[in-house]
Design an enzyme around this catalytic site. Structure first.
Site, PDB file in Angstrom:
ATOM      1  N   GLN A  56     -36.470 -21.341  44.854  1.00 57.45           N
ATOM      2  CA  GLN A  56     -36.727 -20.152  44.059  1.00 57.45           C
ATOM      3  C   GLN A  56     -36.278 -20.109  42.616  1.00 57.45           C
ATOM      4  O   GLN A  56     -36.890 -19.746  41.555  1.00 57.45           O
ATOM      5  CB  GLN A  56     -36.585 -18.728  44.861  1.00 57.45           C
ATOM      6  CG  GLN A  56     -37.397 -17.603  44.177  1.00 57.45           C
ATOM      7  CD  GLN A  56     -36.998 -16.340  44.888  1.00 57.45           C
ATOM      8  OE1 GLN A  56     -35.834 -15.970  45.210  1.00 57.45           O
ATOM      9  NE2 GLN A  56     -38.083 -15.798  45.441  1.00 57.45           N
ATOM     10  N   GLU A  81     -31.035 -16.191  11.009  1.00 58.41           N
ATOM     11  CA  GLU A  81     -30.632 -15.389  10.321  1.00 58.41           C
ATOM     12  C   GLU A  81     -31.497 -14.953   8.939  1.00 58.41           C
ATOM     13  O   GLU A  81     -32.005 -13.942   8.649  1.00 58.41           O
ATOM     14  CB  GLU A  81     -29.257 -15.096   9.693  1.00 58.41           C
ATOM     15  CG  GLU A  81     -28.190 -15.392  10.953  1.00 58.41           C
ATOM     16  CD  GLU A  81     -28.042 -16.559  11.803  1.00 58.41           C
ATOM     17  OE1 GLU A  81     -27.837 -16.236  13.046  1.00 58.41           O
ATOM     18  OE2 GLU A  81     -28.652 -17.520  11.317  1.00 58.41           O
ATOM     19  N   GLU A  84     -35.669 -25.231   7.414  1.00 60.86           N
ATOM     20  CA  GLU A  84     -36.559 -24.393   6.472  1.00 60.86           C
ATOM     21  C   GLU A  84     -35.777 -23.084   6.741  1.00 60.86           C
ATOM     22  O   GLU A  84     -36.787 -22.044   6.977  1.00 60.86           O
ATOM     23  CB  GLU A  84     -37.882 -24.414   7.137  1.00 60.86           C
ATOM     24  CG  GLU A  84     -38.633 -25.852   7.293  1.00 60.86           C
ATOM     25  CD  GLU A  84     -38.600 -26.372   5.838  1.00 60.86           C
ATOM     26  OE1 GLU A  84     -38.180 -26.061   5.038  1.00 60.86           O
ATOM     27  OE2 GLU A  84     -39.271 -27.665   6.040  1.00 60.86           O
ATOM     28  N   THR A  94     -32.603 -20.819   8.477  1.00 60.44           N
ATOM     29  CA  THR A  94     -31.714 -20.369   9.810  1.00 60.44           C
ATOM     30  C   THR A  94     -32.338 -18.949  10.298  1.00 60.44           C
ATOM     31  O   THR A  94     -33.234 -18.500   9.758  1.00 60.44           O
ATOM     32  CB  THR A  94     -30.252 -20.085   9.687  1.00 60.44           C
ATOM     33  OG1 THR A  94     -29.985 -18.676   8.515  1.00 60.44           O
ATOM     34  CG2 THR A  94     -29.399 -21.084   8.814  1.00 60.44           C
ATOM     35  N   GLY A 121     -29.689 -31.699  35.990  1.00 58.94           N
ATOM     36  CA  GLY A 121     -27.981 -31.818  36.520  1.00 58.94           C
ATOM     37  C   GLY A 121     -27.412 -32.721  35.565  1.00 58.94           C
ATOM     38  O   GLY A 121     -27.593 -33.051  34.612  1.00 58.94           O
ATOM     39  N   GLY A 122     -26.652 -33.592  36.356  1.00 57.62           N
ATOM     40  CA  GLY A 122     -25.899 -34.498  35.809  1.00 57.62           C
ATOM     41  C   GLY A 122     -26.661 -35.610  35.065  1.00 57.62           C
ATOM     42  O   GLY A 122     -26.143 -36.358  34.088  1.00 57.62           O
ATOM     43  N   GLU A 134     -28.280 -27.774  -2.135  1.00 53.86           N
ATOM     44  CA  GLU A 134     -27.369 -28.542  -2.660  1.00 53.86           C
ATOM     45  C   GLU A 134     -26.010 -28.401  -1.890  1.00 53.86           C
ATOM     46  O   GLU A 134     -26.118 -27.607  -0.861  1.00 53.86           O
ATOM     47  CB  GLU A 134     -27.100 -28.067  -4.179  1.00 53.86           C
ATOM     48  CG  GLU A 134     -28.221 -27.894  -4.927  1.00 53.86           C
ATOM     49  CD  GLU A 134     -28.014 -27.425  -6.439  1.00 53.86           C
ATOM     50  OE1 GLU A 134     -26.885 -27.102  -6.550  1.00 53.86           O
ATOM     51  OE2 GLU A 134     -28.865 -27.474  -7.217  1.00 53.86           O
TER      52      GLU A 134
END
Length: 401
Positions: free
Chosen positions: A295, A383, A379, A381, A355-356, A131
């Site tokens: 690497q 937490e 569904e 968070t 990258g960009g 809600e």
């Protein structure tokens, strides 16, 4: 291309279903997903294709016209679909939560009425708990259903309905004080009502309004809406299971399926992000060689692939636990938490590899970068998942002093 996240122990039927879905994703979803997403356009043709494949009836028992497949099969299909476009997996997720709740908790009349048409995709499901003033705190729900003769009158405002406009059957959680004296725990005075409606926006039946689509950062295409009930009258035989006061438990059972689904979506989006990243890294050259030969990029690809594998394994474990009939809130919470967090990280790493160009809407990774955050909150968070996980661990490892 070699594929990550393979699943051991699948039957021939499961492998055939997944191969069919994967082919559909590659041919019918990936080529159009980004264009449709940028237009925030509902994927009508894709949905029709899913109906033809029988995916709307994937977990519905054969006696009702479905395929009678397991949650694992469904989750693996969702993983494939989310790899193509996460919004499409959302369209079938809420449908399946409602179908699952009907299968597990509905009266025989309710099953006979809805499940055959849901299997064909003729009736499309959505479910509603949140809600405007609450999210994961389900006990604070204020929407209410009051008995009036052979009907219930529903009033209240709901939020964040996936498929709110396109659905024709919504499972709505409301308070219902009938038979539950004052002082009853909130979760014992809630009822799930099965609300039939027309698809579309505006007043879709007397007393029920779907105002319109909520404009979102990502997760576009699929319609996310509010739902407003103002004197909405529902027959008493549309109380899920026929008895009031059981809605909280019914919804939480459905949400466990939903959390496996969200984990599967995270796995699918992460797989696609890895595919985009590893491909681009072999095409882009810097300092005289493909960046994949640096690497630093190899380390990043190694971390991404490991996260994809780990999330997939936890998702499969959670689905198999639910299929076994055992309680799986711990496994589903862990899978949802890990998969959504890893998805965000893998997508961001793929974005960095680009990258960009990752910031350009011409590249698919830009879409994934906006979609991944939804999984962090859908569904429940991170937490909330950690609260569920922590409480269950304390149950399992109770100190014996």
């Amino acid at each position: 291309m070699a594929r990550l996240a393979q699943t051991a122990g699948l039957t021939d039927v499961q492998q055939e279903i997944l191969a069919t879905v994967r082919d559909f994703v590659d041919k019918e979803i990936l080529p159009v997903a980004t264009e449709l997403e940028h237009r925030d356009e509902y994927p009508t043709q894709i949905v029709e294709g899913l109906k033809e494949l029988g995916l709307f009836g994937l977990m519905i028992p054969e006696e009702y016209g479905g395929l009678g497949e397991s949650l694992l099969t469904y989750a693996l299909c969702v993983e494939e679909i989310a790899r193509g476009w996460m919004s499409v997996s959302g369209i079938i997720n809420t449908h399946f939560i409602v179908a699952y709740m009907l299968k597990q908790h509905g009266t025989q009349e309710q099953k006979d009425t809805f499940l055959p048409r849901m299997a064909l995709g003729e009736v499309r499901g959505a479910f509603s708990m949140s809600e405007p003033g609450l999210g994961s705190d389900v006990s604070a729900i204020t929407s209410k259903g009051v008995k009036d003769g052979d009907e219930y009158v529903l009033n209240g405002q709901k939020m964040w309905l996936t498929n709110g406009g396109t659905s024709t059957l919504v499972a709505v959680l409301c308070r219902s004080d009938e038979g539950h004296p004052e002082g009853t725990a909130p979760h014992k005075s809630m009822t799930t009502f099965l609300v039939e409606k027309e698809s579309g926006f505006g007043e879709v039946r007397p007393g029920l309004t779907i105002p319109g689509k909520i404009d979102k950062m990502g997760y576009k295409g699929v319609d996310t809406t509010e739902l407003i009930m103002d004197g909405l009258r529902i027959p008493a035989n549309r109380v899920l299971g026929g008895t009031t006061g059981r809605g909280f438990y019914q919804m939480m059972d459905g949400v466990e399926v939903g959390r496996v689904n969200v984990a599967a979506r995270g796995c699918g989006v992460a797989q696609r992000a890895f595919e985009l990243g590893v491909s681009y890294a072999q095409q882009r050259h810097t300092f005289g060689k493909p960046i994949a030969q640096h690497q630093a990029i190899q380390f990043k690809l190694a971390e991404m692939a490991t996260k994809v594998e780990a999330a997939h394994a936890m998702m499969v474990n959670a689905a198999r636990k639910k299929d076994s009939g055992e309680r799986n809130d711990l496994e589903a919470g862990m899978a949802k938490y890990l998969a959504s967090e890893y998805c965000k990280e893998v997508v961001e790493d793929a974005f960095r590899i680009h990258g960009g160009y990752g910031f350009s809407k011409e590249y698919e990774i830009e879409r994934l970068y906006r979609e991944a955050p939804m999984l962090l909150i859908g569904e429940g968070t991170a937490e909330i998942q950690k609260m569920i996980i922590g409480r269950r661990l304390l149950e399992e490892y109770r100190f014996q002093g």
